[in-house]
Design a protein around this motif. Structure first.
Motif, PDB file in Angstrom:
ATOM      1  N   ASN A 363       0.824  -1.209   0.000  1.00  0.00           N
ATOM      2  CA  ASN A 363       0.000   0.000   0.000  1.00  0.00           C
ATOM      3  C   ASN A 363       0.864   1.267   0.000  1.00  0.00           C
ATOM      4  OD1 ASN A 363      -2.227   1.622   0.000  1.00  0.00           O
ATOM      5  ND2 ASN A 363      -2.718   1.343   2.167  1.00  0.00           N
ATOM      6  N   GLN A 390      -6.876  -6.509  -2.651  1.00  0.00           N
ATOM      7  CA  GLN A 390      -6.900  -5.546  -1.561  1.00  0.00           C
ATOM      8  C   GLN A 390      -7.074  -4.112  -2.037  1.00  0.00           C
ATOM      9  OE1 GLN A 390      -3.300  -6.520   0.868  1.00  0.00           O
ATOM     10  NE2 GLN A 390      -3.362  -8.362  -0.378  1.00  0.00           N
ATOM     11  N   ILE A 392      -4.943  -2.151  -3.526  1.00  0.00           N
ATOM     12  CA  ILE A 392      -3.816  -1.301  -3.116  1.00  0.00           C
ATOM     13  C   ILE A 392      -2.680  -1.465  -4.131  1.00  0.00           C
ATOM     14  CG2 ILE A 392      -4.217  -1.276  -0.632  1.00  0.00           C
ATOM     15  CD1 ILE A 392      -2.185  -3.591  -0.484  1.00  0.00           C
TER      16      ILE A 392
HETATM   17  C1  LIG Z   1      -3.787   2.415   1.997  1.00  0.00           C
HETATM   18  O1  LIG Z   1      -3.318   3.685   2.328  1.00  0.00           O
HETATM   19  C2  LIG Z   1      -4.328   4.683   2.325  1.00  0.00           C
HETATM   20  C3  LIG Z   1      -3.683   6.038   2.594  1.00  0.00           C
HETATM   21  O2  LIG Z   1      -2.433   5.889   3.162  1.00  0.00           O
HETATM   22  C4  LIG Z   1      -5.374   4.357   3.390  1.00  0.00           C
HETATM   23  O3  LIG Z   1      -6.391   5.301   3.388  1.00  0.00           O
HETATM   24  C5  LIG Z   1      -5.953   2.978   3.071  1.00  0.00           C
HETATM   25  O4  LIG Z   1      -6.829   2.584   4.081  1.00  0.00           O
HETATM   26  C6  LIG Z   1      -4.836   1.958   2.960  1.00  0.00           C
HETATM   27  N1  LIG Z   1      -5.409   0.696   2.525  1.00  0.00           N
HETATM   28  C7  LIG Z   1      -5.107  -0.468   3.095  1.00  0.00           C
HETATM   29  C8  LIG Z   1      -5.808  -1.649   2.557  1.00  0.00           C
HETATM   30  O5  LIG Z   1      -4.303  -0.555   3.985  1.00  0.00           O
END
Ligand SMILES: *[C@@H]1O[C@H](CO)[C@@H](O)[C@H](O)[C@H]1NC(C)=O
Ligand SMILES: *[C@@H]1O[C@H](CO)[C@@H](O)[C@H](O)[C@H]1NC(C)=O
Ligand SMILES: *[C@@H]1O[C@H](CO)[C@@H](O)[C@H](O)[C@H]1NC(C)=O
Ligand SMILES: *[C@@H]1O[C@H](CO)[C@@H](O)[C@H](O)[C@H]1NC(C)=O
Ligand SMILES: *[C@@H]1O[C@H](CO)[C@@H](O)[C@H](O)[C@H]1NC(C)=O
Ligand SMILES: *[C@@H]1O[C@H](CO)[C@@H](O)[C@H](O)[C@H]1NC(C)=O
Ligand SMILES: *[C@@H]1O[C@H](CO)[C@@H](O)[C@H](O)[C@H]1NC(C)=O
Ligand SMILES: *[C@@H]1O[C@H](CO)[C@@H](O)[C@H](O)[C@H]1NC(C)=O
Length: 797
Positions: A363, A390, A392
């Motif tokens: 991510n 996911q 990401i």
């Molecule tokens: C990925 O990162 C974003 C911003 O940093 C966040 O909002 C999101 O929840 C994250 N997604 C996961 C699956 O961790």
């Protein structure tokens, strides 16, 4: 030096005359073969199949070798060398000799001076060096059974039928087609008793088969058998003590065969019927040769092209290091800079690079990934790929750009770090250089004409091209994309690469006695029993003509035909002639699991049922995980689990009749069609949620319940509410309810199993089954977790 010279004097004094007749049958003490007479001084096996002698490998360069004898009038054919004494050190074309000394040692003298090779044997008894009809060069005592030395114990890159590969031997590829020196690839048994292929190149070394990211049991191997022996038999079956095996597509026919670790790192079996025929490939271990490590070297990418085969190309900014040899890969045309503000990134679509990551960030944003790379001087680029599950992006920064593959289906980009100000153009740099070994190797294989089918295979191998791992194919039920207008007709050899044979309709008509013995019937067609001319029993599935199911047919052929697992039904061939579409499988003596479960007599005791559960789990784990979730069966039910003579399960029927549309690979609408059989289908099919490998896990769970209780879920439906809504609930709910009581396992167990039963094992099965049929697919275990659970229990007890 003085030593060798006196050696020669000794030899010359003791044996002043030379053996000189054309085609020697054997060599006795004191006799020799001489390089000048390499056309006559040849030891020939009794029936003439093999020859041993000096073989010219270059200008004034010879090796002492064993090869398949070729007819005089076919001398234009390349000789197939099966063994070499001195592959690293060829001898001079003048004055070189192979002596069988009076001491019992065989020596190879280069230019009458240097001893380049010897057998290191000694004996006072009369000896004979002769070539056996199986290609084994043997030094034996004339009286008595003692064998002092044999070439079978020192293979080079080839195994002949019944020549074992053992813990003491290995195969090492040749450097190239023309250079017989040791190359970079090695086949051997490792310390865990697993037969594997290693790449040991100029810069790096790695294991590529079985893939290093798989545990050996995931690859269908076992570590427990320390015998360490592997053998190709003369009928074409290869069996290794670690549970790996395959059959060549021409299995059963008596012919000349050899198994060779080719210079491109692939193992191929070559066959020919007799001296007058040409050699063809009857099996190869790795279908997608782009997955072989080191195939294009560093800083390059491997890709498939429908017209040209496998290709290597340098990345932008890099150039080929050695123009004759891709294994050295490419080198940068620029100086790496550590200065952040002088670096720029070149974007490559659909290229991925496996391994050699310095950092991995889950991510990550693009900016983070880029600055991560800029921070390290040793970062050569980064891969930024999308993780669909996911939602990401993942970031991999690269220390080295290795194992590069081009794959249109790879969702992600690779960014190369290059110095600013240079004008690196893709067009220029990705100039493609052909490196198609296959074409050369197989040009002997002449098919009549390229059929639609072959073109399809050609296309398939293209699709396979770039994916990170073996299999590309398809998702549930095979979303196979079609090529609109395949063209090019020079790829007949591909026919041979998929491990099965093409039959004519009349052959199969005869084999089935005009389709008289029907043994099964399904949506896709009718299955007949038959017998091939070589007396193998087969099940022949004749597909409904009305289906127009070229796609379904090809899907099944290409999927089962390429996969290899002991619990997968083996396909031996197919027929595609006019309107006729037939598939030829091994015949399963004991019918299907469904027949056995519904039979009045108890054919399956608890231990057989446990084994069937484990075997089925293993093959599903193989399909889901070795192929990385690409292959879902989607129709797991007792009718599709066949039982061989030992009641080992074999998974069959890869959804032939279910492949309706194969035009939109990326379109999820493909899944809107429900696939499977009522009673065994996962709830996802109805709730319209994403289809993953967990649909098979669910069906597998229902099959387990079926096996434990002897009750079919379709029968259960009939007791109560029928119809789609209640399609899956009854049997599962019944078992769940029973689970509340103490002796639930006994209560649910099929009465036919009887009392003679290990109910603790049945309980394990039942518990696993209930986990598998959870409505929430995330709670269901993966198939490899199921295998682990069942297997752990197996070992404990
Ligand atoms: C990925 O990162 C974003 C911003 O940093 C966040 O909002 C999101 O929840 C994250 N997604 C996961 C699956 O961790
Ligand atoms: C050699 O050829 C003869 C005659 O064709 C045959 O009977 C015999 O089995 C062959 N021997 C071997 C070892 O192949
Ligand atoms: C080679 O010789 C064999 C036997 O003499 C003959 O049967 C065969 O047809 C010849 N092949 C060619 C290509 O001339
Ligand atoms: C064959 O390969 C070896 C090892 O790479 C090399 O040393 C040798 O020069 C090559 N021989 C020829 C004739 O190219
Ligand atoms: C080990 O492998 C050998 C050769 O394949 C086989 O004969 C033997 O039965 C195997 N042993 C076990 C314990 O499976
Ligand atoms: C990096 O490059 C920029 C522009 O070429 C230059 O101004 C700067 O001094 C360099 N920094 C270092 C640490 O060399
Ligand atoms: C690469 O560089 C980073 C920082 O510049 C360093 O921490 C790391 O050890 C280096 N890795 C290698 C393999 O040289
Ligand atoms: C880069 O190269 C392309 C073609 O090779 C050319 O058209 C273009 O003008 C060049 N750009 C620069 C900035 O040199």
């Amino acid at each position: 030096m003085t030593f060798t010279i006196s050696y020669i004097f000794l030899v010359l004094l003791l044996f002043p005359f030379q053996y000189c007749s054309s085609s020697v049958s054997s060599l006795n003490k004191g006799s020799s073969l001489s390089v000048e007479k390499h056309t006559e001084d040849v030891i020939v096996s009794s029936n003439g199949t093999f020859s041993a002698g000096f073989y010219q490998i270059g200008e004034n360069a010879f090796s002492f070798a064993i090869w398949f004898t070729e007819l005089q009038n076919q001398s234009h054919n390349p000789v197939n060398i099966v063994w070499m004494a001195n592959r690293e050190q060829p001898v001079n074309g003048k004055n070189s000799k192979l002596f069988l000394l009076n001491t019992g040692n065989i020596i190879l003298l280069d230019a009458g001076q240097h001893n380049t090779w010897s057998s290191n044997t000694a004996s006072d008894a009369p000896l004979e060096l002769y070539l056996r009809e199986d290609g084994n060069l043997v030094l034996r005592e004339l009286q008595g059974p003692t064998i002092l030395w044999q070439s079978y114990d020192f293979p080079t890159n080839t195994l002949l039928p019944n020549q074992p590969l053992t813990r003491y031997t290995n195969l090492v590829s040749s450097r190239s087609h023309s250079n017989h020196s040791s190359g970079f690839y090695k086949l051997f048994f490792d310390d865990n008793n697993v037969i594997r292929l290693d790449y040991d190149g100029p810069d790096i070394s790695s294991t590529y088969w079985p893939p290093s990211f798989l545990l050996s049991w995931q690859a269908g191997r076992t570590n427990y058998n320390s015998t360490r022996i592997a053998l190709l038999d003369s009928l074409g079956k290869f069996i290794s003590s670690d549970n790996y095996f395959f059959s060549t597509y021409d299995y059963g026919m008596v012919m000349q065969r050899r198994l060779t670790l080719d210079s491109d790192g692939n193992i191929r079996v070559y066959s020919r019927k007799n001296l007058l025929e040409n050699w063809y490939v009857s099996w190869q271990v790795i279908s997608d040769t782009c997955i072989i490590d080191g195939i294009c070297g560093a800083n390059s990418a491997c890709s498939y092209d429908p017209k040209k085969g496998k290709k290597c190309s340098c990345l932008p900014g890099y150039k080929m290091k050695n123009h004759n040899d891709w294994s050295y890969g490419c080198e940068p045309t620029f100086d790496f800079t550590c200065n952040k503000s002088e670096s720029t990134f070149f974007e490559l679509h659909g290229f991925e690079f496996y391994g050699y990551d310095s950092n991995f960030v889950q991510n990550s944003t693009y900016e983070n990934c880029e600055s991560l790379c800029l921070q390290a001087c040793n970062c050569t680029g980064f891969q930024y790929s999308y993780e669909e599950d996911q939602n990401i992006f993942q970031c991999y920064t690269k220390l080295q750009l290795l194992n590069g593959r081009h794959s249109p289906s790879f969702i992600g980009k690779t960014f190369l770090r290059l110095p600013k100000g240079n004008n690196f153009s893709k067009e220029e740099s990705i100039s493609v250089t052909d490196n198609v070994c296959l074409l050369q190797l197989h040009k002997d294989f002449v098919g009549k004409q390229t059929s639609h089918l072959l073109k399809f295979f050609m296309w398939l191998s293209v699709t396979v091209g770039g994916l990170e791992f073996f299999f590309f194919v398809v998702v549930c039920c095979f979303l196979i994309k079609t090529e609109k207008k395949p063209n090019g007709d020079r790829h007949n050899y591909h026919h041979a690469l998929f491990g099965f044979r093409r039959y004519s309709y009349s052959e199969l008509k005869i084999a089935t006695k005009n389709f008289s013995n029907e043994i099964g019937r399904g949506g896709g067609g009718i299955v007949y029993r038959g017998t091939l001319p070589d007396e193998r029993h087969v099940a022949i599935k004749r597909l409904n003509e009305a289906k127009q199911g070229e796609g379904e047919f090809l899907a099944e052929v290409s999927i089962i035909g390429r996969l290899n697992h002991m619990n997968l039904i083996e396909m031996w061939g197919y027929c595609a002639e006019g309107k006729h579409r037939l598939l030829v499988y091994e015949y399963m003596e004991n019918g299907s699991l469904a027949e056995n479960l519904s039979s009045k007599t108890n054919t399956l005791d608890w231990s057989k049922r446990y084994d069937i559960a484990l075997g089925t789990a293993r093959v599903l784990a193989y399909l889901h995980e070795e192929c990385l979730e690409w292959i879902l069966h989607c129709d797991i039910k007792p009718q599709n689990i066949l039982l061989d003579s030992n009641f080992q399960p074999k998974l069959a029927d890869f959804g032939l009749s279910k492949l309706k549309s194969r035009n939109n690979l990326n379109n999820n609408s493909e899944f809107s069609m429900i696939r499977g059989t009522r009673g065994y289908m996962a709830p996802e099919w109805i709730s319209n949620s994403p289809i993953t490998s967990k649909v098979d896990v669910y069906s597998y769970g229902v099959v387990l319940l079926d096996m434990i209780t002897g009750k079919s879920p379709t029968m259960m439906n009939m007791e109560g509410v029928d119809g789609e809504v209640a399609y899956n609930g009854r049997l599962i709910n019944w078992v769940r309810e029973k689970k509340r009581s103490r002796c639930w396992v006994e209560e649910i167990m099929d009465p036919k199993i009887g009392t003679n039963c290990d109910s603790s094992k049945m309980e394990i099965l039942a518990k696993v089954a209930l986990e598998c049929v959870e409505v929430d697919k995330n709670i269901r275990p993966t198939m490899s977790q199921v295998v682990e659970k069942l297997q752990r229990n197996e070992i404990d007890s």
